[in-house]
Design an enzyme around this catalytic site. Sequence first.
Site, mmCIF file in Angstrom:
data_model
loop_
_atom_site.group_PDB
_atom_site.id
_atom_site.type_symbol
_atom_site.label_atom_id
_atom_site.label_comp_id
_atom_site.label_asym_id
_atom_site.label_seq_id
_atom_site.Cartn_x
_atom_site.Cartn_y
_atom_site.Cartn_z
ATOM 1 N N SER A 90 -0.326 3.773 5.325
ATOM 2 C CA SER A 90 -1.478 2.873 5.205
ATOM 3 C C SER A 90 -1.477 1.788 6.275
ATOM 4 C CB SER A 90 -1.511 2.229 3.808
ATOM 5 O OG SER A 90 -0.359 1.437 3.592
ATOM 6 N N GLY A 91 -0.417 1.702 7.070
ATOM 7 C CA GLY A 91 -0.367 0.725 8.154
ATOM 8 C C GLY A 91 0.336 -0.570 7.811
ATOM 9 N N CYS A 109 -5.114 10.359 -2.643
ATOM 10 C CA CYS A 109 -5.957 9.563 -3.533
ATOM 11 C C CYS A 109 -5.501 9.809 -4.976
ATOM 12 C CB CYS A 109 -7.428 9.934 -3.362
ATOM 13 S SG CYS A 109 -7.833 11.615 -3.929
ATOM 14 N N HIS A 122 -5.834 13.539 -6.202
ATOM 15 C CA HIS A 122 -5.024 14.596 -5.597
ATOM 16 C C HIS A 122 -3.528 14.266 -5.605
ATOM 17 C CE1 HIS A 122 -8.992 15.786 -3.743
ATOM 18 N NE2 HIS A 122 -8.562 16.917 -4.273
ATOM 19 N N GLU A 172 9.806 -2.912 4.556
ATOM 20 C CA GLU A 172 10.367 -2.029 3.520
ATOM 21 C C GLU A 172 11.071 -2.834 2.424
ATOM 22 O OE1 GLU A 172 9.498 0.928 3.459
ATOM 23 O OE2 GLU A 172 9.094 1.585 5.501
ATOM 24 N N VAL A 173 10.417 -3.895 1.981
ATOM 25 C CA VAL A 173 11.030 -4.826 1.036
ATOM 26 C C VAL A 173 11.355 -4.172 -0.300
ATOM 27 C CG1 VAL A 173 8.866 -5.698 0.061
ATOM 28 C CG2 VAL A 173 10.868 -7.207 0.190
ATOM 29 N N GLY A 216 0.832 -1.193 0.000
ATOM 30 C CA GLY A 216 0.000 0.000 0.000
ATOM 31 C C GLY A 216 0.865 1.239 0.000
ATOM 32 N N SER A 217 0.235 2.386 0.143
ATOM 33 C CA SER A 217 0.971 3.654 0.160
ATOM 34 C C SER A 217 1.607 3.874 1.524
ATOM 35 C CB SER A 217 0.014 4.814 -0.140
ATOM 36 O OG SER A 217 -0.900 4.977 0.946
#
EC number: 2.7.1.21
Length: 200
Positions: free
Chosen positions: A19-20, A183, A186, A89-90, A15-16
């Site tokens: 994002s957890g 998103c 934006h 952080e692959v 994910g970005s």
Amino acid sequence: MYVMKQSGWLEVICGSMFSGKSEELIRRAKRATFAKQEVKIFKPAIDNRYSTSSVVSHNGSSVDGIAVASPKDIITHISERTDVIGIDEVQFFDETIIDIVTQLADKGYRVIVAGLDQDFRGEPFGVVPHLMACAELVTKLQAVCSVCGSPASRTQRLIDGKPASYDDPIILVGAQESYEARCRHHHEVPRLDVGTTLDN
């Protein structure tokens, strides 16, 4: 999550930024530890934002880890007693990591990797798309757009408060002062050469 009848598989958390991803990796690692499984967590040495060794989420959750300069270094820290291998952080590792995690999963280890699936340009990031294709389980997380509050799937890089140019370097390790979750609508990446567009 569905039940595996055989040991050894690959899970990808992507994910970005914000994002957890690290938070979810830490949660799965702690859950495995509670289940009396031996867990080893790794991160690339380049990621030293919050700690030189521990894996730390943006929310402050952490788990002890081992910083490695090369994917091959992971092998030296694993024993037959190890059950679960986590890698945060692959996206910062080179393509060697693909063979490493594949071999580990084939040998019966549960391998969990977390990383950005898109770079700041909104394009596939490094080895992550390949790992997603090879994984048994892919979890794609979303953040919250810092502009409108919608689900965010992209990472906005800001330089002096302005969107970074498309031609900027891909890797620039930072935290909230350098990046925001955005998103699709934006997310801004100025380009000098616009190329083909859908506009008439």
